[in-house]
Write a protein that holds these residues in place. Structure first.
Motif, PDB file in Angstrom:
ATOM      1  N   ALA A   1       0.820  -1.210   0.000  1.00 54.83           N
ATOM      2  CA  ALA A   1       0.000   0.000   0.000  1.00 54.83           C
ATOM      3  C   ALA A   1       0.856   1.263   0.000  1.00 54.83           C
ATOM      4  CB  ALA A   1      -0.933  -0.006   1.214  1.00 54.83           C
ATOM      5  N   LEU A   2       2.104   1.147   0.436  1.00 61.34           N
ATOM      6  CA  LEU A   2       3.010   2.301   0.444  1.00 61.34           C
ATOM      7  C   LEU A   2       3.417   2.724  -0.960  1.00 61.34           C
ATOM      8  CD1 LEU A   2       5.168   4.263   1.664  1.00 61.34           C
ATOM      9  CD2 LEU A   2       6.677   2.261   1.886  1.00 61.34           C
ATOM     10  N   VAL A   3       3.557   1.773  -1.860  1.00 52.52           N
ATOM     11  CA  VAL A   3       4.167   2.022  -3.173  1.00 52.52           C
ATOM     12  C   VAL A   3       3.524   3.176  -3.938  1.00 52.52           C
ATOM     13  CG1 VAL A   3       4.636   1.000  -5.433  1.00 52.52           C
ATOM     14  CG2 VAL A   3       5.107  -0.308  -3.349  1.00 52.52           C
ATOM     15  N   PRO A   4       2.191   3.198  -4.147  1.00 53.46           N
ATOM     16  CA  PRO A   4       1.606   4.294  -4.936  1.00 53.46           C
ATOM     17  C   PRO A   4       1.611   5.643  -4.221  1.00 53.46           C
ATOM     18  CG  PRO A   4      -0.117   2.872  -4.068  1.00 53.46           C
ATOM     19  CD  PRO A   4       1.184   2.196  -3.765  1.00 53.46           C
ATOM     20  N   LEU A   5       1.958   5.651  -2.935  1.00 54.03           N
ATOM     21  CA  LEU A   5       1.961   6.902  -2.174  1.00 54.03           C
ATOM     22  C   LEU A   5       3.259   7.681  -2.351  1.00 54.03           C
ATOM     23  CD1 LEU A   5       0.505   5.466   1.176  1.00 54.03           C
ATOM     24  CD2 LEU A   5      -0.761   6.595  -0.673  1.00 54.03           C
ATOM     25  N   LEU A   6       4.302   7.015  -2.874  1.00 52.01           N
ATOM     26  CA  LEU A   6       5.621   7.637  -2.997  1.00 52.01           C
ATOM     27  C   LEU A   6       5.732   8.400  -4.320  1.00 52.01           C
ATOM     28  CD1 LEU A   6       7.587   4.570  -1.621  1.00 52.01           C
ATOM     29  CD2 LEU A   6       7.395   6.802  -0.486  1.00 52.01           C
ATOM     30  N   THR A   7       4.874   9.375  -4.488  1.00 48.02           N
ATOM     31  CA  THR A   7       4.758  10.081  -5.770  1.00 48.02           C
ATOM     32  C   THR A   7       5.940  10.984  -6.079  1.00 48.02           C
ATOM     33  OG1 THR A   7       3.463  11.780  -4.623  1.00 48.02           O
ATOM     34  CG2 THR A   7       2.236  10.024  -5.739  1.00 48.02           C
ATOM     35  N   GLY A   8       6.705  11.393  -5.065  1.00 44.78           N
ATOM     36  CA  GLY A   8       7.837  12.283  -5.299  1.00 44.78           C
ATOM     37  C   GLY A   8       9.155  11.563  -5.474  1.00 44.78           C
ATOM     38  N   SER A   9       9.168  10.266  -5.277  1.00 46.76           N
ATOM     39  CA  SER A   9      10.409   9.511  -5.380  1.00 46.76           C
ATOM     40  C   SER A   9      10.777   9.261  -6.835  1.00 46.76           C
ATOM     41  CB  SER A   9      10.262   8.169  -4.656  1.00 46.76           C
ATOM     42  OG  SER A   9      11.406   7.361  -4.836  1.00 46.76           O
ATOM     43  N   PRO A  10      12.055   9.427  -7.212  1.00 48.06           N
ATOM     44  CA  PRO A  10      12.454   9.200  -8.605  1.00 48.06           C
ATOM     45  C   PRO A  10      12.383   7.732  -9.007  1.00 48.06           C
ATOM     46  CG  PRO A  10      14.381   9.585  -7.243  1.00 48.06           C
ATOM     47  CD  PRO A  10      13.191   9.880  -6.386  1.00 48.06           C
ATOM     48  N   GLU A  11      12.432   6.825  -8.036  1.00 51.97           N
ATOM     49  CA  GLU A  11      12.286   5.407  -8.344  1.00 51.97           C
ATOM     50  C   GLU A  11      11.733   4.684  -7.127  1.00 51.97           C
ATOM     51  OE1 GLU A  11      14.674   1.502 -10.067  1.00 51.97           O
ATOM     52  OE2 GLU A  11      15.474   3.516 -10.347  1.00 51.97           O
ATOM     53  N   VAL A  12      10.749   3.826  -7.384  1.00 47.28           N
ATOM     54  CA  VAL A  12      10.159   3.005  -6.330  1.00 47.28           C
ATOM     55  C   VAL A  12      10.198   1.561  -6.798  1.00 47.28           C
ATOM     56  CG1 VAL A  12       8.128   2.537  -4.911  1.00 47.28           C
ATOM     57  CG2 VAL A  12       8.630   4.887  -5.641  1.00 47.28           C
ATOM     58  N   ARG A  13      10.713   0.691  -5.962  1.00 51.58           N
ATOM     59  CA  ARG A  13      10.794  -0.716  -6.331  1.00 51.58           C
ATOM     60  C   ARG A  13      10.154  -1.550  -5.227  1.00 51.58           C
ATOM     61  NH1 ARG A  13      16.556  -2.271  -8.123  1.00 51.58           N
ATOM     62  NH2 ARG A  13      15.940  -0.697  -9.656  1.00 51.58           N
ATOM     63  N   PHE A  14       9.386  -2.553  -5.620  1.00 54.72           N
ATOM     64  CA  PHE A  14       8.741  -3.443  -4.657  1.00 54.72           C
ATOM     65  C   PHE A  14       9.238  -4.864  -4.874  1.00 54.72           C
ATOM     66  CE2 PHE A  14       5.758  -4.644  -1.540  1.00 54.72           C
ATOM     67  CZ  PHE A  14       5.158  -5.827  -1.933  1.00 54.72           C
ATOM     68  N   GLU A  15       9.649  -5.511  -3.781  1.00 49.97           N
ATOM     69  CA  GLU A  15      10.187  -6.863  -3.839  1.00 49.97           C
ATOM     70  C   GLU A  15       9.483  -7.742  -2.807  1.00 49.97           C
ATOM     71  OE1 GLU A  15      12.556  -8.163  -5.784  1.00 49.97           O
ATOM     72  OE2 GLU A  15      13.283  -6.344  -6.804  1.00 49.97           O
ATOM     73  N   ILE A  16       9.080  -8.938  -3.222  1.00 47.42           N
ATOM     74  CA  ILE A  16       8.561  -9.944  -2.300  1.00 47.42           C
ATOM     75  C   ILE A  16       9.670 -10.961  -2.061  1.00 47.42           C
ATOM     76  CG2 ILE A  16       6.840 -11.743  -1.927  1.00 47.42           C
ATOM     77  CD1 ILE A  16       4.957 -10.199  -3.762  1.00 47.42           C
ATOM     78  N   VAL A  17       9.986 -11.190  -0.792  1.00 46.30           N
ATOM     79  CA  VAL A  17      11.063 -12.110  -0.432  1.00 46.30           C
ATOM     80  C   VAL A  17      10.538 -13.158   0.537  1.00 46.30           C
ATOM     81  CG1 VAL A  17      12.930 -10.453  -0.823  1.00 46.30           C
ATOM     82  CG2 VAL A  17      11.792 -10.521   1.406  1.00 46.30           C
ATOM     83  N   PRO A  18      11.195 -14.301   0.634  1.00 50.85           N
ATOM     84  CA  PRO A  18      10.738 -15.349   1.554  1.00 50.85           C
ATOM     85  C   PRO A  18      10.851 -14.910   3.009  1.00 50.85           C
ATOM     86  CG  PRO A  18      12.354 -16.185  -0.025  1.00 50.85           C
ATOM     87  CD  PRO A  18      12.378 -14.706  -0.134  1.00 50.85           C
TER      88      PRO A  18
END
Length: 389
Positions: free
Chosen positions: A309-326
């Protein structure tokens, strides 16, 4: 171990049991050597000493500890320590922790960490590392503190932020849903508020119990799991290290616990990306540095949906990456699988957004080069930016 153990398994299991009986444990729990470089009220900033024949190079990494959890989360045991991994790679590695919370700290709120502790730690680390920008790595509430501190002060020398298991939508946390009727029932009586105000804190046993509740199934099946893995020294060592971590939980200051309870747990205040603090509205949309977000595949405290839910809120960041890890909440950070899943991603992220050492100029130039686009980054950003669409 097989249902009918092989001779090798029997020998390994016997050796592990003997080691535990004779030496009191299997895990190597020696902490990585470190030096205190800055301190204040509930703030200790440590620099981990470089290992022999490996020189600290590049931008520093600051590990931001969550409240209540001990700094052991980053240095769990030798062979399964994020600190050890970073130091062995020659990265300047630092940590901010808070020490024991007492009754005299009951009036401290979240603003103490967002406005004082984390910013002071960032500046101290940058100065100690020769004015280089700092990569923040924050687990759980430590990640939320790192994000809010960066949102509150864009002048901080931050190169990037990596957050692990930081829930921004608590409606998607399975543990919270069953508590909703109880929260509504006690709202008018202010029962929980009266309890933590009288105690001055959320006590350590309560914090430990809440963490254990999130892994109730593992807690119940633990004896059977131990029996099945008596021949696996690495597994037994991990269990020992996690048990020590659980035994060292720390209390929450009363006012901070109240803010977390009323604003995050009950009001789900972060779901829109904003947080009211000391007469201001902080927004993660104001963060102007790259952000890496991790979700644990089996995290019961901060499940994937709550974190993503955080990802779309980071509108000012030049890059946003989401990773799912074990891993679960702690396992994603320092479980045995983190060594080959989470840590390499952090390595690549820090490399991507670091100022090349041979191109380093003045401290101001380094900061300017590290915030925003890095022309020498090793990975494209198209996939990450697509997450925000």
């Amino acid at each position: 171990m097989d249902l009918i153990p092989t001779p090798d398994q029997v020998v390994s299991a016997a050796a592990n049991v003997a080691t535990r009986v004779v030496y009191g444990g299997i895990a190597d729990l020696r902490p990585m050597p470190r030096t205190l470089i800055d301190e204040g009220t509930l703030r200790e900033v440590h620099h981990y000493r470089p290992v022999a024949h490996v020189r600290d190079v590049g931008d520093p990494v600051l590990l931001v500890t969550p409240l209540a959890a001990p700094a052991l989360c980053y240095d769990l045991r030798r062979g399964c320590s994020l600190v050890e991994h970073l130091v062995d790679a020659g990265r300047p590695t630092y940590l901010v922790e808070y020490g024991a919370v007492s009754f005299r700290d009951r009036s401290l709120g979240i603003e103490h960490w967002v406005d004082d502790v984390v910013p002071a730690a960032i500046r101290a680390v940058s100065a100690h590392a020769g004015g280089r920008p700092v990569h923040l790595v924050g687990w759980s509430l430590g990640g939320i503190f790192a994000l809010l501190a960066a949102a509150a002060d864009a002048s901080l020398p931050v190169a990037s932020i990596a957050v692990l298991g930081a829930p921004f939508d608590v409606r998607q946390v399975p543990l919270v849903a069953p508590l909703r009727p109880l929260l509504d029932l006690t709202a008018g009586h202010r029962l929980i508020t009266r309890i933590y105000q009288a105690a001055g804190a959320a006590p350590q046993p309560l914090v430990r119990w809440a963490f254990q509740l999130s892994s109730f199934q593992k807690l119940v099946t633990k004896p059977l799991a131990l029996a099945r893995n008596l021949d696996d020294a690495d597994y037994l060592a991990q269990i020992e290290a996690v048990d020590r971590f659980m035994a060292n939980m720390i209390a929450y200051p009363g006012r901070t616990f109240g803010q977390l309870y009323h604003r995050l747990l009950k009001a789900n205040a972060l779901v829109e990306g904003t947080f009211e603090l000391d007469g201001r509205t902080l927004s993660v949309g104001d963060i102007t540095v790259p952000v890496l977000v991790f979700g644990g595949a089996s995290d019961g405290i901060a499940p994937i949906g709550a974190v993503k839910a955080l990802v779309p809120l980071l509108t000012g960041s030049p890059e946003v990456r989401f990773e799912i890890v074990p891993g679960g909440h702690l396992g994603m950070l320092t479980g045995r699988g983190a060594r080959t899943a989470t840590w390499p991603v952090i390595d690549a992220w820090v490399d991507e957004w670091s100022v090349p050492t041979d191109d380093a100029g003045t401290a101001a130039a380094e900061k300017e080069a590290s915030i925003g686009a890095n022309p020498k980054r090793r990975y494209g950003s198209a996939g990450s930016r697509a997450l925000r669409r």
